[in-house]
Design an enzyme around this catalytic site. Structure first.
Site, PDB file in Angstrom:
ATOM      1  N   LYS A   1      23.399   1.751 -32.243  1.00  0.00           N
ATOM      2  CA  LYS A   1      24.699   1.446 -32.585  1.00  0.00           C
ATOM      3  C   LYS A   1      24.194   0.597 -34.519  1.00  0.00           C
ATOM      4  CE  LYS A   1      25.372  -3.024 -29.712  1.00  0.00           C
ATOM      5  NZ  LYS A   1      24.917  -4.201 -29.342  1.00  0.00           N
TER       6      LYS A   1
ATOM      7  N   LYS B   1      12.198  -2.646 -36.263  1.00  0.00           N
ATOM      8  CA  LYS B   1      13.088  -3.011 -36.410  1.00  0.00           C
ATOM      9  C   LYS B   1      12.494  -3.291 -37.989  1.00  0.00           C
ATOM     10  CE  LYS B   1      16.329  -3.557 -32.945  1.00  0.00           C
ATOM     11  NZ  LYS B   1      17.150  -5.109 -32.500  1.00  0.00           N
TER      12      LYS B   1
ATOM     13  N   LYS C   1      17.963   8.773 -30.109  1.00  0.00           N
ATOM     14  CA  LYS C   1      18.836   7.746 -29.191  1.00  0.00           C
ATOM     15  C   LYS C   1      20.617   7.022 -29.776  1.00  0.00           C
ATOM     16  CE  LYS C   1      18.237   3.566 -28.052  1.00  0.00           C
ATOM     17  NZ  LYS C   1      18.003   2.119 -27.594  1.00  0.00           N
TER      18      LYS C   1
HETATM   19  P1  AMP Z   1      21.426  -2.581 -27.788  1.00  0.00           P
HETATM   20  O1  AMP Z   1      22.599  -1.953 -28.253  1.00  0.00           O
HETATM   21  O2  AMP Z   1      20.851  -2.359 -28.190  1.00  0.00           O
HETATM   22  O3  AMP Z   1      21.847  -3.651 -27.675  1.00  0.00           O
HETATM   23  O4  AMP Z   1      21.240  -2.255 -26.376  1.00  0.00           O
HETATM   24  C1  AMP Z   1      22.467  -2.976 -25.092  1.00  0.00           C
HETATM   25  C2  AMP Z   1      22.166  -2.215 -23.638  1.00  0.00           C
HETATM   26  O5  AMP Z   1      21.933  -1.465 -23.460  1.00  0.00           O
HETATM   27  C3  AMP Z   1      20.246  -2.626 -22.716  1.00  0.00           C
HETATM   28  O6  AMP Z   1      20.070  -2.471 -22.070  1.00  0.00           O
HETATM   29  C4  AMP Z   1      20.114  -0.708 -23.451  1.00  0.00           C
HETATM   30  O7  AMP Z   1      18.734  -0.122 -23.034  1.00  0.00           O
HETATM   31  C5  AMP Z   1      21.322  -0.132 -23.575  1.00  0.00           C
HETATM   32  N1  AMP Z   1      21.336   1.242 -24.730  1.00  0.00           N
HETATM   33  C6  AMP Z   1      22.119   1.341 -25.708  1.00  0.00           C
HETATM   34  N2  AMP Z   1      22.024   2.218 -26.214  1.00  0.00           N
HETATM   35  C7  AMP Z   1      21.687   3.115 -24.849  1.00  0.00           C
HETATM   36  C8  AMP Z   1      21.767   5.209 -25.512  1.00  0.00           C
HETATM   37  N3  AMP Z   1      21.733   5.095 -25.998  1.00  0.00           N
HETATM   38  N4  AMP Z   1      21.611   4.941 -23.728  1.00  0.00           N
HETATM   39  C9  AMP Z   1      21.051   4.174 -22.616  1.00  0.00           C
HETATM   40  N5  AMP Z   1      21.117   3.288 -22.801  1.00  0.00           N
HETATM   41  C10 AMP Z   1      20.954   1.888 -23.873  1.00  0.00           C
END
Ligand code: AMP
Ligand code: TRP
Length: 345
Positions: free
Chosen positions: A210, A114, A207
């Site tokens: 967002k 990040k 992955k």
């Molecule tokens: P974030 O979007 O990074 O704030 O992640 C929020 C939650 O969603 C966390 O538990 C991440 O591990 C899960 N997460 C985010 N992106 C993915 C993805 N592409 N596949 C599976 N889990 C995800």
């Protein structure tokens, strides 16, 4: 002492939630609320570790809350609230800044990603982010933390912090009445969603995220039916038809991802999906996948939009959740202060 099982998890209110969040985290949260006491947080203090426009931040906090509930979290059964309303998070976060070691944080890969090249210019908050995350969990003595793969390293750090706190203050912990000298539990990650790593629709090796600049790379939980179908139509694939066995997905990351998404949405398994679609062209499979995705996701988007028309109702849910969260965290914080030797009134 054995700690009662308690679940804590959270997501940042930055941008809208997507299919990866849904399959990797939220579905698991919904399952857990059937059997456990669960606390689900909108981690707004984590969000401001990078710049957020104030009006957009308020909107995103409400939107993530509305999405949680539209997807199936029950705010009567579980505690749903935003982090900044419960001061224990920031207080314990500071204390953990004094427990965690620089060397531990220096190993965190997410900070490196990040902060990028301009590390000198990253906020101190972004660096200390994992300590605040440990505080989120341990302020409730939570034992189980459902997250996606990418959060595993942060969970390890939370365990290290719990252990160091227990060691550093052992005598004092016994003195406040915990005879075994164990103050915090070691929280366990729960990484068992139907799809723990959903990949980008534009690149099967990245992955779904967002922060991907291409909106075509992800299905947002706020996308309408046409948008969902169009994004799946445009998803990157290879020219081969689908294999009939999982082994045939090796070295075909885009095919692997789409089949995994289909299985997760249908509540089925990869071998079963391939038994049905083995030999099919992607054009056929994508149509079926789009139907599944629309059927599953568009009611969530509709309900989120409806809830966003009534922001007062969302704020009421958050205030209620925060009051219930404080009722758990405040007594634990008082005990933390006694253990450390801080005077409180
Ligand atoms: P974030 O979007 O990074 O704030 O992640 C929020 C939650 O969603 C966390 O538990 C991440 O591990 C899960 N997460 C985010 N992106 C993915 C993805 N592409 N596949 C599976 N889990 C995800
Ligand atoms: N760091 C997590 C993420 O980016 C969000 C988060 C903050 C979290 N505090 C938490 C997740 C506590 C689980 C428990 O996804």
């Amino acid at each position: 002492m054995k700690f009662n099982e308690r679940v804590f998890s959270g997501m940042q209110p930055t941008g809208s939630l997507h299919l990866g969040n849904y399959l990797g985290a939220i579905l698991q949260w919904i399952e857990l609320q059937k059997t456990h006491e669960c606390i689900y947080c909108v981690v707004d203090l984590h969000a401001i570790t990078v710049w957020q426009d104030p009006a957009e931040l308020s909107r995103a906090i409400r939107q993530v809350t509305a999405t949680y509930i539209s997807a199936g979290l029950d705010p009567m059964r579980s505690i749903v609230f935003n982090q900044s309303q419960v001061s224990a998070h920031a207080e314990l976060g500071w204390i953990f800044n004094c427990v965690a070691r620089l060397g531990w944080l220096n190993r965190m890969t997410q900070f490196k990603e990040k902060a990028g090249k301009d590390r000198e210019n990253a906020s101190v908050g972004l660096y200390a982010y994992p300590n605040l995350m440990a505080a989120d969990i341990l302020a409730y003595r939570a034992t189980h933390v459902p997250v996606g793969e990418d959060q595993k390293q942060h969970l390890e750090l939370a365990r290290d912090i719990a252990q160091k706190f227990n060691n550093d203050f052992r005598e004092s912990i016994v003195r406040v009445g915990r005879e075994d000298g164990i103050f915090f539990p070691q929280p366990d990650p729960v990484i068992t969603g139907p799809a723990t790593r959903v990949m980008s629709l534009r690149d099967g090796t990245k992955k779904m995220s967002k922060s991907d600049p291409s909106d075509l790379s992800r299905i947002n939980l706020t996308d309408d039916a046409d948008t969902i179908a169009r994004k799946i139509q445009k998803a990157k694939t290879d020219p081969e038809p689908l294999p009939s066995e999982p082994a045939g997905l090796k070295a075909r990351p885009e095919a692997d991802n789409l089949v995994g998404i289909y299985a997760a949405l249908a509540g089925s398994s990869v071998p079963d999906v391939l038994a049905e679609y083995g030999g099919a062209q992607f054009s056929t499979f994508k149509k079926a996948l789009a139907e599944r995705a629309v059927e599953r996701l568009s009611p969530i988007a509709d309900e989120t939009r409806r809830m966003m028309q009534q922001p007062d109702e969302i704020d009421r849910i958050l205030a209620d959740g925060a009051a219930r969260a404080r009722a758990i965290a405040d007594p634990i914080m008082a005990e933390v202060k006694d253990v450390i030797g801080l005077i409180r009134s």
